[in-house]
Design a protein around this motif. Sequence first.
Motif, PDB file in Angstrom:
ATOM      1  N   TRP A  39      37.777  38.587  25.341  1.00 44.91           N
ATOM      2  CA  TRP A  39      38.274  37.174  25.665  1.00 44.91           C
ATOM      3  C   TRP A  39      38.494  37.234  27.310  1.00 44.91           C
ATOM      4  N   THR A  40      39.208  38.354  27.637  1.00 45.56           N
ATOM      5  CA  THR A  40      39.777  38.399  28.915  1.00 45.56           C
ATOM      6  C   THR A  40      38.411  38.411  29.899  1.00 45.56           C
ATOM      7  N   PHE A  41      37.321  38.883  29.385  1.00 41.23           N
ATOM      8  CA  PHE A  41      36.170  39.165  30.507  1.00 41.23           C
ATOM      9  C   PHE A  41      35.547  37.789  30.468  1.00 41.23           C
ATOM     10  N   CYS A  42      35.596  37.020  29.113  1.00 39.52           N
ATOM     11  CA  CYS A  42      35.056  35.811  29.088  1.00 39.52           C
ATOM     12  C   CYS A  42      35.862  34.697  29.977  1.00 39.52           C
ATOM     13  N   ILE A  43      36.876  34.817  30.083  1.00 33.36           N
ATOM     14  CA  ILE A  43      37.844  34.059  30.735  1.00 33.36           C
ATOM     15  C   ILE A  43      37.623  34.048  32.387  1.00 33.36           C
ATOM     16  N   LEU A  44      37.288  35.374  32.393  1.00 32.29           N
ATOM     17  CA  LEU A  44      37.274  35.918  34.037  1.00 32.29           C
ATOM     18  C   LEU A  44      35.863  35.819  34.534  1.00 32.29           C
ATOM     19  N   SER A  45      34.907  35.418  33.691  1.00 31.48           N
ATOM     20  CA  SER A  45      33.443  35.528  34.016  1.00 31.48           C
ATOM     21  C   SER A  45      33.173  34.340  35.131  1.00 31.48           C
ATOM     22  N   PRO A  46      33.672  33.064  35.149  1.00 34.01           N
ATOM     23  CA  PRO A  46      33.586  32.513  36.264  1.00 34.01           C
ATOM     24  C   PRO A  46      33.732  32.902  37.654  1.00 34.01           C
ATOM     25  N   LEU A  47      34.958  33.838  37.481  1.00 37.73           N
ATOM     26  CA  LEU A  47      35.222  34.429  38.920  1.00 37.73           C
ATOM     27  C   LEU A  47      34.356  35.318  39.343  1.00 37.73           C
ATOM     28  N   LEU A  48      33.861  36.188  38.455  1.00 38.68           N
ATOM     29  CA  LEU A  48      32.985  37.230  38.337  1.00 38.68           C
ATOM     30  C   LEU A  48      31.482  36.624  39.016  1.00 38.68           C
ATOM     31  N   PHE A  49      31.261  35.700  38.274  1.00 36.04           N
ATOM     32  CA  PHE A  49      29.701  35.126  38.831  1.00 36.04           C
ATOM     33  C   PHE A  49      29.802  34.404  39.920  1.00 36.04           C
ATOM     34  N   SER A  50      31.024  33.730  40.436  1.00 38.45           N
ATOM     35  CA  SER A  50      31.002  33.302  41.821  1.00 38.45           C
ATOM     36  C   SER A  50      31.005  34.332  43.014  1.00 38.45           C
ATOM     37  N   ALA A  79      38.438  29.940  43.667  1.00 37.17           N
ATOM     38  CA  ALA A  79      37.635  30.010  42.528  1.00 37.17           C
ATOM     39  C   ALA A  79      38.575  30.664  41.495  1.00 37.17           C
ATOM     40  N   LEU A  80      39.628  31.666  41.759  1.00 38.28           N
ATOM     41  CA  LEU A  80      40.337  32.390  41.117  1.00 38.28           C
ATOM     42  C   LEU A  80      41.233  31.405  40.292  1.00 38.28           C
ATOM     43  N   PHE A  81      41.848  30.463  40.988  1.00 41.35           N
ATOM     44  CA  PHE A  81      42.807  29.408  40.501  1.00 41.35           C
ATOM     45  C   PHE A  81      41.839  28.516  39.543  1.00 41.35           C
ATOM     46  N   GLY A  82      40.962  28.058  39.886  1.00 41.49           N
ATOM     47  CA  GLY A  82      39.937  27.241  39.056  1.00 41.49           C
ATOM     48  C   GLY A  82      39.545  27.763  37.976  1.00 41.49           C
ATOM     49  N   SER A  83      38.998  29.117  37.908  1.00 38.38           N
ATOM     50  CA  SER A  83      38.738  29.804  36.464  1.00 38.38           C
ATOM     51  C   SER A  83      39.919  29.851  35.666  1.00 38.38           C
ATOM     52  N   LEU A 137      34.097  32.915  20.011  1.00 37.21           N
ATOM     53  CA  LEU A 137      33.651  33.290  21.037  1.00 37.21           C
ATOM     54  C   LEU A 137      32.096  32.685  21.199  1.00 37.21           C
ATOM     55  N   PHE A 138      31.420  32.254  20.433  1.00 31.90           N
ATOM     56  CA  PHE A 138      30.189  31.415  20.856  1.00 31.90           C
ATOM     57  C   PHE A 138      30.420  30.126  21.563  1.00 31.90           C
ATOM     58  N   LEU A 139      31.360  29.634  21.146  1.00 30.91           N
ATOM     59  CA  LEU A 139      32.061  28.393  21.762  1.00 30.91           C
ATOM     60  C   LEU A 139      32.601  28.373  23.231  1.00 30.91           C
ATOM     61  N   LEU A 140      33.272  29.458  23.224  1.00 29.49           N
ATOM     62  CA  LEU A 140      33.763  29.974  24.480  1.00 29.49           C
ATOM     63  C   LEU A 140      32.746  30.398  25.626  1.00 29.49           C
ATOM     64  N   ILE A 141      31.656  30.907  25.067  1.00 34.05           N
ATOM     65  CA  ILE A 141      30.647  31.470  26.080  1.00 34.05           C
ATOM     66  C   ILE A 141      29.857  30.215  26.375  1.00 34.05           C
ATOM     67  N   ILE A 142      29.832  29.157  25.503  1.00 38.36           N
ATOM     68  CA  ILE A 142      29.094  27.829  26.021  1.00 38.36           C
ATOM     69  C   ILE A 142      29.728  27.314  26.873  1.00 38.36           C
ATOM     70  N   PHE A 193      31.235  25.445  32.580  1.00 35.29           N
ATOM     71  CA  PHE A 193      32.075  25.391  33.656  1.00 35.29           C
ATOM     72  C   PHE A 193      31.384  26.067  34.872  1.00 35.29           C
ATOM     73  N   ILE A 194      30.832  27.342  34.541  1.00 34.41           N
ATOM     74  CA  ILE A 194      30.181  28.226  35.696  1.00 34.41           C
ATOM     75  C   ILE A 194      29.166  27.521  36.442  1.00 34.41           C
TER      76      ILE A 194
END
Length: 132
Positions: A27-38, A61-65, A87-92, A97-98
């Motif tokens: 879950w933590t990795f999925c939540i921080l994925s927009p930051l890592l992707f940016s 980007a950090l505050f937004g994600s 998890l599937f819905l979170l990834i979608i 968001f990304i």
Amino acid sequence: MNALSKLQEKNKIHSKHQRNASWSTVWTFCILSPLLFSYGYEFYFSVIKSIEIETIHPSIALFGSLGFGLPLAAMGDLMLFRRVSKLFLLIIVEAWFIWFWVVNQLSWLAFLPLIPAFVMLQLQLPKIKAGK
């Protein structure tokens, strides 16, 4: 036999805690994925392609994600779905968001999935309260 059954019960509880800890990492990795992707998106275009692109500042980007991911994770934790479905819905939703936050920089459209998540949580709220 009593000591053996107590030990078996402790082992079950321990394995349950370990599964929850590994899911928390996912879950933590999925939540921080927009930051890592940016960061990766900016690195790809600036270093590999040598193209100057206009990106958002890393702190924004950090505050937004976090502003998107933490409320979504809190609502998702309360929802009455299986973990795999969550998890599937979170990834979608994170992919949505990304795409709109990092790639197209349409912040108003990026935060749009929070509305259906809130509505879904409100619809499930009587069942959630009845379950506790």
